[in-house]
Design a protein around this motif. Structure first.
Motif, PDB file in Angstrom:
ATOM      1  N   CYS A 138       0.887  -1.209  -0.022  1.00  0.00           N
ATOM      2  CA  CYS A 138       0.120   0.210   0.080  1.00  0.00           C
ATOM      3  C   CYS A 138       0.874   1.411  -0.068  1.00  0.00           C
ATOM      4  O   CYS A 138       0.281   2.281  -0.534  1.00  0.00           O
ATOM      5  CB  CYS A 138      -0.773  -0.052   1.256  1.00  0.00           C
ATOM      6  SG  CYS A 138      -2.101  -1.306   1.230  1.00  0.00           S
ATOM      7  N   GLY A 140      -4.874  -2.637  -5.011  1.00  0.00           N
ATOM      8  CA  GLY A 140      -5.169  -1.511  -3.980  1.00  0.00           C
ATOM      9  C   GLY A 140      -5.736  -0.235  -4.559  1.00  0.00           C
ATOM     10  O   GLY A 140      -5.074   0.215  -5.468  1.00  0.00           O
ATOM     11  N   CYS A 173      -7.441  -2.750  -0.221  1.00  0.00           N
ATOM     12  CA  CYS A 173      -6.810  -3.664  -1.075  1.00  0.00           C
ATOM     13  C   CYS A 173      -7.358  -5.248  -0.827  1.00  0.00           C
ATOM     14  O   CYS A 173      -7.775  -5.511   0.375  1.00  0.00           O
ATOM     15  CB  CYS A 173      -5.427  -3.646  -0.762  1.00  0.00           C
ATOM     16  SG  CYS A 173      -4.652  -4.190   0.982  1.00  0.00           S
TER      17      CYS A 173
END
Length: 338
Positions: free
Chosen positions: A77, A116, A131
Motif C-alpha cells: 500500500c 489496492g 486492497c
C-alpha cells in the motif's frame, strides 16, 4: 527490497490521518463489511482496509488475514498511495522488482497478487487503501477494478462519517465559551474515575471552583467582560491539569476537574486559586476563586455524592472568606476527614 518513496505531501498526509483518531481503534462493522464485500466481489481470499502510519501499515479491517499491522517498508500500500487517482494492480509479486524479495511474498504469508485503491479524503490526501490479495497470481477484470474503486470511495465516505460523528459528540460534550468539557462530559469522566477506583484501587481527586465577584464584573463592565473572565479562569484551570485529567465548566462561573491520584491535592488546589487570582489581577478584574478539593482515598457511592462533597467544600471556602481553598480527604477509616 526497495521501500516505497514517501509522498511529496507526507507531513500533511500524516496530519490528516491523525485527525481521524482511528489508528488502534477497535473493529467496526461498517469497515469489516466493506472488506468482506471487496473480497467476495473480486473473488480473492484477503481484503484489507489499510491505513499508512509513519512506520507501519495498520488494518482497520482485515478479512482473511489475522494480522493487525505490518512494518510500512513491507507494505504494498505504500506504493499504491503514491498515485491517489489510480488503482495499483500487481498480478504476480514474484515478477515485480518492487516486491519479489518482500518477506510477505517469500515468507509463509506467500502473497502473490495485490490490488489496492487509495482511500482519498476530501483534501486529496491518500490515507491508505482498500486492497485485495491472493496467494496465487491472478488478474482482475476491468469491471472488478471499477467495483474496487467504488468500494474504496465508500470506505472513504465511512471514514468521513465516522469523523463527523465524533466531532458532533465532541461538540455535544464541550462548553462553547471555554472549550472545556461541559457538565455531561464531567459526569462521564467522574463515573469513569469511580469505576477505575473500584476496579484498581487507584484513588482520584476533585476540584470544585466558583468565581467570587462575577456579578460585579457583569453589572459594571458588561457580559462581554464577564465572558473574558470565564475564559481566563478556564485557561488557568487547563494549564494545571495533566493529559489524562478532565476539566469542565459546569455552568455560570462554576468549574470542576477530575484529577488522577490523591497526593499533593492541597498544593494543587492552592496553585489553582493563585493562578486564577494572578490572571484576574493582570486585567484589574475584582475576581477570585473559592476552591473545594477532595481526595477520594476510598470511592464515593456515586458521582452525585462525589460532586456534593466537593460542592460543600467550595461553599465552606466561600463562607470562610472567599479566595481560599477548603481541602479534605475521603478515607477508608472514617469517611471525610480534615
Amino acid at each position: 527490497m526497495p521501500a516505497a518513496a514517501l509522498p511529496a505531501n507526507e507531513a500533511e498526509r500524516l496530519a490528516a490521518l491523525d485527525s481521524y483518531e482511528i489508528l488502534d481503534t477497535a473493529c467496526e462493522g461498517a469497515f469489516d463489511d466493506l472488506a468482506r464485500l471487496a473480497a467476495r466481489l473480486t473473488g480473492t481470499p484477503i481484503a484489507l482496509v489499510s491505513l499508512l502510519d509513519r512506520d507501519r501499515q495498520w488494518f482497520k479491517a482485515h478479512h482473511g488475514l489475522e494480522v493487525r499491522q505490518t512494518p510500512r517498508d513491507l507494505a504494498f500500500c505504500g506504493h499504491a498511495i503514491l498515485d491517489p487517482d489510480e488503482a495499483l494492480v500487481v498480478p504476480d509479486a514474484t515478477a515485480d522488482a518492487r516486491f519479489a524479495d518482500n518477506p510477505l511474498v517469500l515468507g509463509e504469508t506467500g502473497l502473490r497478487f495485490y490490488a489496492g485503491v487509495p482511500l482519498v479524503n476530501p483534501a486529496g490526501h491518500a490515507l491508505g487503501t482498500l486492497c485485495v490479495l491472493d496467494h496465487r497470481p491472478r488478474r482482475l477484470l476491468p469491471e472488478q477494478v471499477e467495483t474496487l474503486k467504488s468500494l474504496a470511495r465508500t470506505v472513504a465516505t465511512a471514514l468521513e462519517l465516522r469523523r463527523a460523528m465524533r466531532e458532533v459528540r465532541r461538540m455535544a460534550l464541550t462548553d462553547p465559551l471555554t472549550g472545556l468539557g461541559n457538565r455531561p462530559a464531567f459526569l462521564a469522566a467522574l463515573r469513569a474515575a469511580i469505576a477505575r477506583h473500584r476496579a484498581t484501587g487507584a484513588g482520584f481527586s476533585l476540584f470544585y471552583a466558583d468565581l467570587d465577584g462575577m456579578k460585579r464584573v457583569n453589572d459594571v463592565q458588561g457580559h462581554a467582560a464577564g465572558d473574558e473572565v470565564i475564559q481566563a479562569a478556564a485557561g488557568a484551570l487547563r494549564v494545571l491539569l495533566g493529559a489524562e485529567e478532565h476539566a469542565a465548566r459546569l455552568g455560570g462561573d462554576e468549574f470542576a476537574a477530575v484529577l488522577l491520584g490523591t497526593a499533593g491535592l492541597a498544593g494543587r488546589a492552592e496553585a489553582l486559586r493563585a493562578a486564577v487570582k494572578a490572571a484576574m489581577d493582570a486585567r484589574a478584574w475584582p475576581v477570585t476563586a473559592s476552591v473545594g478539593a477532595i481526595a477520594f482515598e476510598r470511592p464515593p457511592a456515586d458521582e452525585d455524592e462525589a460532586l456534593m462533597l466537593a460542592d460543600q467544600l467550595m461553599y465552606r471556602a466561600k463562607h470562610e472568606g472567599r479566595n481560599r481553598v477548603a481541602c479534605l480527604a475521603y478515607r477508608l477509616d472514617c469517611g471525610v476527614a480534615a
